[in-house]
Each structure stands twice: as C-alpha cells, then as structure tokens.
Design a protein around this motif. Structure first.
Motif, mmCIF file in Angstrom:
data_model
loop_
_atom_site.group_PDB
_atom_site.id
_atom_site.type_symbol
_atom_site.label_atom_id
_atom_site.label_comp_id
_atom_site.label_asym_id
_atom_site.label_seq_id
_atom_site.Cartn_x
_atom_site.Cartn_y
_atom_site.Cartn_z
ATOM 1 N N VAL A 35 0.839 -1.198 0.000
ATOM 2 C CA VAL A 35 0.000 0.000 0.000
ATOM 3 C C VAL A 35 0.876 1.251 0.000
ATOM 4 O O VAL A 35 0.597 2.223 -0.712
ATOM 5 C CB VAL A 35 -0.973 -0.007 1.198
ATOM 6 N N ALA A 36 1.953 1.223 0.764
ATOM 7 C CA ALA A 36 2.859 2.377 0.829
ATOM 8 C C ALA A 36 3.475 2.670 -0.532
ATOM 9 O O ALA A 36 3.639 3.833 -0.911
ATOM 10 C CB ALA A 36 3.956 2.126 1.864
ATOM 11 N N GLY A 37 3.804 1.622 -1.284
ATOM 12 C CA GLY A 37 4.383 1.822 -2.610
ATOM 13 C C GLY A 37 3.437 2.542 -3.542
ATOM 14 O O GLY A 37 3.820 3.472 -4.260
ATOM 15 N N MET A 38 2.191 2.145 -3.538
ATOM 16 C CA MET A 38 1.204 2.800 -4.394
ATOM 17 C C MET A 38 0.883 4.202 -3.902
ATOM 18 O O MET A 38 0.640 5.119 -4.697
ATOM 19 C CB MET A 38 -0.078 1.976 -4.451
ATOM 20 N N THR A 39 0.903 4.403 -2.599
ATOM 21 C CA THR A 39 0.636 5.724 -2.038
ATOM 22 C C THR A 39 1.676 6.722 -2.541
ATOM 23 O O THR A 39 1.347 7.854 -2.891
ATOM 24 C CB THR A 39 0.632 5.661 -0.500
ATOM 25 N N ARG A 40 2.923 6.287 -2.618
ATOM 26 C CA ARG A 40 3.980 7.167 -3.139
ATOM 27 C C ARG A 40 3.681 7.563 -4.579
ATOM 28 O O ARG A 40 3.824 8.720 -4.957
ATOM 29 C CB ARG A 40 5.339 6.472 -3.075
ATOM 30 N N ILE A 41 3.220 6.618 -5.378
ATOM 31 C CA ILE A 41 2.948 6.894 -6.792
ATOM 32 C C ILE A 41 1.770 7.847 -6.946
ATOM 33 O O ILE A 41 1.831 8.807 -7.717
ATOM 34 C CB ILE A 41 2.695 5.571 -7.550
ATOM 35 N N PHE A 42 0.694 7.609 -6.184
ATOM 36 C CA PHE A 42 -0.523 8.391 -6.377
ATOM 37 C C PHE A 42 -0.556 9.692 -5.580
ATOM 38 O O PHE A 42 -1.277 10.614 -5.956
ATOM 39 C CB PHE A 42 -1.759 7.550 -6.044
ATOM 40 N N VAL A 43 0.215 9.769 -4.490
ATOM 41 C CA VAL A 43 0.134 10.947 -3.623
ATOM 42 C C VAL A 43 1.422 11.757 -3.640
ATOM 43 O O VAL A 43 1.407 12.967 -3.800
ATOM 44 C CB VAL A 43 -0.247 10.550 -2.179
ATOM 45 N N GLY A 44 2.572 11.110 -3.461
ATOM 46 C CA GLY A 44 3.836 11.828 -3.447
ATOM 47 C C GLY A 44 4.851 11.148 -2.554
ATOM 48 O O GLY A 44 4.536 10.176 -1.866
ATOM 49 N N PRO A 45 6.104 11.651 -2.551
ATOM 50 C CA PRO A 45 7.200 10.960 -1.859
ATOM 51 C C PRO A 45 7.041 10.842 -0.349
ATOM 52 O O PRO A 45 7.524 9.894 0.243
ATOM 53 C CB PRO A 45 8.437 11.781 -2.227
ATOM 54 N N ASP A 46 6.361 11.796 0.295
ATOM 55 C CA ASP A 46 6.179 11.713 1.746
ATOM 56 C C ASP A 46 5.109 10.707 2.139
ATOM 57 O O ASP A 46 5.125 10.171 3.238
ATOM 58 C CB ASP A 46 5.790 13.080 2.319
ATOM 59 N N ALA A 47 4.184 10.476 1.230
ATOM 60 C CA ALA A 47 3.053 9.602 1.542
ATOM 61 C C ALA A 47 3.521 8.163 1.725
ATOM 62 O O ALA A 47 4.370 7.673 1.011
ATOM 63 C CB ALA A 47 2.024 9.677 0.422
ATOM 64 N N GLY A 48 2.975 7.516 2.700
ATOM 65 C CA GLY A 48 3.272 6.104 2.925
ATOM 66 C C GLY A 48 4.427 5.844 3.866
ATOM 67 O O GLY A 48 4.643 4.699 4.263
ATOM 68 N N ILE A 49 5.170 6.874 4.258
ATOM 69 C CA ILE A 49 6.306 6.640 5.160
ATOM 70 C C ILE A 49 5.825 6.078 6.489
ATOM 71 O O ILE A 49 6.435 5.156 7.042
ATOM 72 C CB ILE A 49 7.150 7.921 5.336
ATOM 73 N N ASP A 50 4.716 6.596 6.990
ATOM 74 C CA ASP A 50 4.183 6.067 8.250
ATOM 75 C C ASP A 50 3.804 4.590 8.120
ATOM 76 O O ASP A 50 4.013 3.810 9.048
ATOM 77 C CB ASP A 50 2.972 6.881 8.709
ATOM 78 N N LEU A 51 3.259 4.211 6.963
ATOM 79 C CA LEU A 51 2.923 2.801 6.736
ATOM 80 C C LEU A 51 4.184 1.939 6.731
ATOM 81 O O LEU A 51 4.187 0.824 7.260
ATOM 82 C CB LEU A 51 2.177 2.636 5.414
ATOM 83 N N LEU A 52 5.260 2.453 6.134
ATOM 84 C CA LEU A 52 6.516 1.695 6.106
ATOM 85 C C LEU A 52 7.143 1.602 7.492
ATOM 86 O O LEU A 52 7.735 0.573 7.835
ATOM 87 C CB LEU A 52 7.489 2.324 5.109
ATOM 88 N N ARG A 53 7.018 2.651 8.279
ATOM 89 C CA ARG A 53 7.494 2.580 9.670
ATOM 90 C C ARG A 53 6.727 1.489 10.419
ATOM 91 O O ARG A 53 7.317 0.695 11.150
ATOM 92 C CB ARG A 53 7.286 3.918 10.377
#
Length: 198
Positions: A52-70
């Motif tokens: 999910v974090a990978g797709m969030t980066r693509i659709f939202v931007g580079p900051d998106a999904g970092i919390d999911l990866l943490r």
C-alpha cells in the motif's frame, strides 16, 4: 487468480495479484485496487502495508506512505527489506537522517543485502559526503548498482574519467537490464540528452 478463487479474502493473494499488475502489466490502478482490498482485509500485515505504501507514493507523493513503512518495519523488525524500503522512501522524501538510520538497520540485519550500500551511497552524496559514498558504493553486492554508485560518487569527487569509466562498464555489462539506472546516473551528472536517450 486461482488462489483468490479458492479464498477471496486471502490478503496475500491480493498483494501478489497487485504485484503482477504493478511490475508486469504496469497497471497501477489495478494494482492499487488489489492492495487496498488486501489492506481492508489485513491492515496489520507488514507485506500489505509495504504494498500500500508503494502505491501511495505513486498516487500521492514521496512523503506519503512513510508512516505505513514505519509500521511495517515495527511489525516485522527482523526484515532487512522492510528497513531498506523505509530507508529508500525517506531518502526520496529528503529525510536523510532517517534514511541513513533505516538503511544501517537493514545492513545490520543482512550485511550482504543488495541495494542497501547503493542507497546509503546516494544518501551520503545528498549530504555532501562523496568520499564515504564511494566507499559504500564499492561494497554494494549487486554489480549494476555498484557501478551506478561508483559513477555517481566519482562524479561528485570531480573525477570525470573515473566516473566515465564506471558508466562505460555499466552500459557494457548491464545496458540491457539497467537502462533506468543508466538514465538515473546521467541525470545526477546533469547530462540531459543522455538521460532521455536511455
């Protein structure tokens, strides 16, 4: 598809189908739909969070999904790849200290892991530490990424001939499978025409 036909609520099946859509079909909307379905089924699954974090980066931007990866790294703290993904995403978002910490954790867990030395090399380059970056690049396990890192670090050190030599080897040995990395290296070196060529 067969696995999902047998068990439609299998989160891992949705992640794998999403992987196929993403990496092979380049259908990111379909991949995202599968990942979101997996997330709805298993929001506490580390593999689901990474997808999910990978797709969030693509659709939202580079900051998106970092919390999911943490969160994924916390759920699977012994996964070198979870920390590597977190480190790369933090690097892309310009969070260099956090990137360094995550990448070092990845190496502590698996000192021979591929990509991690190259990502640390890039992080050091972004911090203006070209000498350390070169040392890291030379320790990269994957030969194409080792040459990529060496080319970038030598360029940052002002050693054009050494950078050119690494680029020539990268093209000769890995041109068929590393076009993206070659374009990336030319971008770092400021050679726009070569970027678009590759």
């Amino acid at each position: 598809k067969r696995a999902l036909a047998l068990a439609p609520d299998l989160a891992e099946g949705h992640v794998r189908l999403g992987n196929i859509h993403e990496a092979h079909d380049w259908d990111w909307k379909a991949a995202n739909a599968e990942y979101q379905r997996a997330f709805a089924l298993a929001p506490g699954n580390a593999a689901v969070l990474r997808a999910v974090a990978g797709m969030t980066r693509i659709f939202v931007g580079p900051d998106a999904g970092i919390d999911l990866l943490r969160q994924a790294a916390e759920l699977d703290p012994l996964s070198s790849s979870a920390h590597r993904m977190l480190g790369l995403r933090c690097f892309l978002a310009g969070r260099l200290d956090e990137a360094t910490a995550a990448l070092k954790t990845s190496l502590d867990l698996n000192p021979k892991a591929g990509l991690v030395h190259c990502f640390l090399c890039a992080t050091n380059l972004a911090q203006g530490r070209a000498t350390e970056a070169l040392e890291l690049a030379e320790r990269e396990a994957l030969p194409d990424f080792r040459l990529l890192g060496i080319a970038l670090a030598q360029n940052a050190l002002g050693r054009k001939e050494a950078s050119d030599a690494a680029m020539a080897q990268l093209i000769e040995r890995h041109g068929n499978e590393a076009a993206y990395q070659i374009a990336e290296a030319y971008a770092w070196r400021g050679e726009r025409d070569r970027v678009f060529e590759w």
